[in-house]
Design a protein around this motif. Structure first.
Motif, PDB file in Angstrom:
ATOM      1  N   ARG A  44      -1.173   9.432  -1.679  1.00  0.00           N
ATOM      2  CA  ARG A  44      -0.135   9.108  -2.671  1.00  0.00           C
ATOM      3  C   ARG A  44      -0.638   8.096  -3.687  1.00  0.00           C
ATOM      4  O   ARG A  44      -0.380   8.215  -4.884  1.00  0.00           O
ATOM      5  CB  ARG A  44       1.123   8.558  -1.989  1.00  0.00           C
ATOM      6  CG  ARG A  44       1.993   9.570  -1.327  1.00  0.00           C
ATOM      7  CD  ARG A  44       3.353   9.005  -0.914  1.00  0.00           C
ATOM      8  NE  ARG A  44       3.309   7.731  -0.204  1.00  0.00           N
ATOM      9  CZ  ARG A  44       3.166   7.606   1.113  1.00  0.00           C
ATOM     10  NH1 ARG A  44       3.049   8.676   1.872  1.00  0.00           N
ATOM     11  NH2 ARG A  44       3.156   6.412   1.664  1.00  0.00           N
ATOM     12  N   LEU A  45      -1.358   7.092  -3.206  1.00  0.00           N
ATOM     13  CA  LEU A  45      -1.854   6.041  -4.086  1.00  0.00           C
ATOM     14  C   LEU A  45      -2.839   6.605  -5.109  1.00  0.00           C
ATOM     15  O   LEU A  45      -2.722   6.319  -6.303  1.00  0.00           O
ATOM     16  CB  LEU A  45      -2.516   4.929  -3.270  1.00  0.00           C
ATOM     17  CG  LEU A  45      -3.071   3.763  -4.080  1.00  0.00           C
ATOM     18  CD1 LEU A  45      -1.957   3.029  -4.826  1.00  0.00           C
ATOM     19  CD2 LEU A  45      -3.822   2.808  -3.159  1.00  0.00           C
ATOM     20  N   THR A  46      -3.794   7.406  -4.666  1.00  0.00           N
ATOM     21  CA  THR A  46      -4.771   7.959  -5.611  1.00  0.00           C
ATOM     22  C   THR A  46      -4.083   8.872  -6.622  1.00  0.00           C
ATOM     23  O   THR A  46      -4.451   8.877  -7.793  1.00  0.00           O
ATOM     24  CB  THR A  46      -5.921   8.707  -4.899  1.00  0.00           C
ATOM     25  OG1 THR A  46      -5.391   9.753  -4.098  1.00  0.00           O
ATOM     26  CG2 THR A  46      -6.754   7.750  -4.064  1.00  0.00           C
ATOM     27  N   GLU A  47      -3.084   9.609  -6.173  1.00  0.00           N
ATOM     28  CA  GLU A  47      -2.308  10.463  -7.099  1.00  0.00           C
ATOM     29  C   GLU A  47      -1.580   9.602  -8.130  1.00  0.00           C
ATOM     30  O   GLU A  47      -1.634   9.881  -9.329  1.00  0.00           O
ATOM     31  CB  GLU A  47      -1.292  11.314  -6.327  1.00  0.00           C
ATOM     32  CG  GLU A  47      -1.886  12.442  -5.541  1.00  0.00           C
ATOM     33  CD  GLU A  47      -2.337  13.610  -6.399  1.00  0.00           C
ATOM     34  OE1 GLU A  47      -1.801  13.792  -7.516  1.00  0.00           O
ATOM     35  OE2 GLU A  47      -3.237  14.337  -5.942  1.00  0.00           O
ATOM     36  N   SER A  48      -0.892   8.561  -7.655  1.00  0.00           N
ATOM     37  CA  SER A  48      -0.103   7.735  -8.574  1.00  0.00           C
ATOM     38  C   SER A  48      -0.982   6.973  -9.559  1.00  0.00           C
ATOM     39  O   SER A  48      -0.553   6.676 -10.675  1.00  0.00           O
ATOM     40  CB  SER A  48       0.796   6.766  -7.802  1.00  0.00           C
ATOM     41  OG  SER A  48       0.043   5.738  -7.209  1.00  0.00           O
ATOM     42  N   LEU A  49      -2.203   6.673  -9.153  1.00  0.00           N
ATOM     43  CA  LEU A  49      -3.136   5.973 -10.047  1.00  0.00           C
ATOM     44  C   LEU A  49      -3.868   6.939 -10.981  1.00  0.00           C
ATOM     45  O   LEU A  49      -4.645   6.506 -11.829  1.00  0.00           O
ATOM     46  CB  LEU A  49      -4.149   5.165  -9.232  1.00  0.00           C
ATOM     47  CG  LEU A  49      -3.584   3.990  -8.433  1.00  0.00           C
ATOM     48  CD1 LEU A  49      -4.659   3.386  -7.547  1.00  0.00           C
ATOM     49  CD2 LEU A  49      -2.990   2.935  -9.361  1.00  0.00           C
TER      50      LEU A  49
ATOM     51  N   TYR B 211      -9.993  10.399  -3.583  1.00  0.00           N
ATOM     52  CA  TYR B 211      -9.614  10.578  -2.182  1.00  0.00           C
ATOM     53  C   TYR B 211     -10.660  11.433  -1.480  1.00  0.00           C
ATOM     54  O   TYR B 211     -11.110  12.450  -1.994  1.00  0.00           O
ATOM     55  CB  TYR B 211      -8.235  11.238  -2.052  1.00  0.00           C
ATOM     56  CG  TYR B 211      -7.933  11.603  -0.627  1.00  0.00           C
ATOM     57  CD1 TYR B 211      -7.501  10.640   0.266  1.00  0.00           C
ATOM     58  CD2 TYR B 211      -8.144  12.888  -0.161  1.00  0.00           C
ATOM     59  CE1 TYR B 211      -7.270  10.952   1.594  1.00  0.00           C
ATOM     60  CE2 TYR B 211      -7.914  13.212   1.161  1.00  0.00           C
ATOM     61  CZ  TYR B 211      -7.481  12.243   2.028  1.00  0.00           C
ATOM     62  OH  TYR B 211      -7.257  12.555   3.342  1.00  0.00           O
TER      63      TYR B 211
ATOM     64  N   PHE C 134       0.833  -1.195   0.000  1.00  0.00           N
ATOM     65  CA  PHE C 134       0.000   0.000   0.000  1.00  0.00           C
ATOM     66  C   PHE C 134       0.871   1.250   0.000  1.00  0.00           C
ATOM     67  O   PHE C 134       0.669   2.159  -0.804  1.00  0.00           O
ATOM     68  CB  PHE C 134      -0.914  -0.037   1.233  1.00  0.00           C
ATOM     69  CG  PHE C 134      -1.907   1.080   1.321  1.00  0.00           C
ATOM     70  CD1 PHE C 134      -2.965   1.169   0.432  1.00  0.00           C
ATOM     71  CD2 PHE C 134      -1.811   2.031   2.324  1.00  0.00           C
ATOM     72  CE1 PHE C 134      -3.905   2.190   0.528  1.00  0.00           C
ATOM     73  CE2 PHE C 134      -2.733   3.051   2.440  1.00  0.00           C
ATOM     74  CZ  PHE C 134      -3.783   3.131   1.542  1.00  0.00           C
ATOM     75  N   GLU C 135       1.868   1.287   0.871  1.00  0.00           N
ATOM     76  CA  GLU C 135       2.738   2.462   0.959  1.00  0.00           C
ATOM     77  C   GLU C 135       3.629   2.616  -0.263  1.00  0.00           C
ATOM     78  O   GLU C 135       3.998   3.732  -0.627  1.00  0.00           O
ATOM     79  CB  GLU C 135       3.558   2.424   2.243  1.00  0.00           C
ATOM     80  CG  GLU C 135       2.684   2.649   3.454  1.00  0.00           C
ATOM     81  CD  GLU C 135       3.434   2.727   4.768  1.00  0.00           C
ATOM     82  OE1 GLU C 135       4.645   2.401   4.811  1.00  0.00           O
ATOM     83  OE2 GLU C 135       2.800   3.112   5.769  1.00  0.00           O
TER      84      GLU C 135
ATOM     85  N   GLY D  37       2.623   1.885  -3.205  1.00  0.00           N
ATOM     86  CA  GLY D  37       1.741   2.119  -4.346  1.00  0.00           C
ATOM     87  C   GLY D  37       1.623   0.923  -5.259  1.00  0.00           C
ATOM     88  O   GLY D  37       1.239   1.051  -6.415  1.00  0.00           O
ATOM     89  N   GLU D  38       1.932  -0.250  -4.745  1.00  0.00           N
ATOM     90  CA  GLU D  38       1.887  -1.482  -5.535  1.00  0.00           C
ATOM     91  C   GLU D  38       0.543  -2.184  -5.351  1.00  0.00           C
ATOM     92  O   GLU D  38       0.463  -3.350  -4.969  1.00  0.00           O
ATOM     93  CB  GLU D  38       3.037  -2.401  -5.122  1.00  0.00           C
ATOM     94  CG  GLU D  38       4.397  -1.790  -5.379  1.00  0.00           C
ATOM     95  CD  GLU D  38       5.526  -2.570  -4.743  1.00  0.00           C
ATOM     96  OE1 GLU D  38       5.261  -3.530  -3.978  1.00  0.00           O
ATOM     97  OE2 GLU D  38       6.682  -2.202  -4.994  1.00  0.00           O
TER      98      GLU D  38
ATOM     99  N   ALA E 247      -0.559   7.673   2.744  1.00  0.00           N
ATOM    100  CA  ALA E 247      -0.357   6.612   1.754  1.00  0.00           C
ATOM    101  C   ALA E 247      -1.523   6.553   0.768  1.00  0.00           C
ATOM    102  O   ALA E 247      -1.317   6.355  -0.434  1.00  0.00           O
ATOM    103  CB  ALA E 247      -0.172   5.267   2.449  1.00  0.00           C
TER     104      ALA E 247
END
Length: 132
Positions: free
Chosen positions: A55-60, A66, A14-15, A17-18, A52
């Motif tokens: 960051r995940l929603t941004e990277s996706l 969010y 999760f942290e 971004g995987e 986290a």
């Protein structure tokens, strides 16, 4: 017996971004939040999980998904109901309302206008609906 969610998700993934967005259901969100509360306690879990998830929603490429109030409130509910001695399946069995449609659950605590506000998406807002 380990559940499919437990096999697919971890704090480390999760942290980093995987996370496969197609597999990251509401129940998976709840599971990761449960992991955070178990590992860090509520006070430390919330800012770490929140950061986290942002960051995940941004990277996706879906930062609009969010929602600070939903994130904060659901993690708080999980923390309030957690029993550190129980497994994820046992927690799920006791807390089916947390794993179903979160909007239905949140309607018990938040007015639609408050929950759908821009402010609620950006910052945690306290509930505004009295519990009956």
């Amino acid at each position: 017996m380990t559940t499919a969610i437990e096999q697919q998700f971890s704090i480390e993934q999760f942290e980093a971004g995987e996370i496969d967005a197609e597999q990251f259901s509401h129940a998976a969100h709840a599971y990761v939040a449960w992991l955070y509360v178990n590992q860090y306690g509520e006070t430390a879990a919330l800012p770490r999980f929140d950061a986290a998830l942002r960051r995940l929603t941004e990277s996706l490429g879906v930062p609009e998904k969010y929602h600070a109030t939903i994130t904060g409130f659901l993690l708080t509910l999980i923390a309030d109901r957690i029993d550190n001695r129980e497994s994820w399946p046992a927690f799920c069995a006791r807390n089916t309302d947390l794993l179903n449609d979160s909007r239905t659950l949140l309607a018990n605590y938040y007015s639609e206008s408050r929950l759908n506000s821009v402010e609620a998406r950006r910052h945690f807002l306290e509930p505004d609906t009295p519990i009956v």
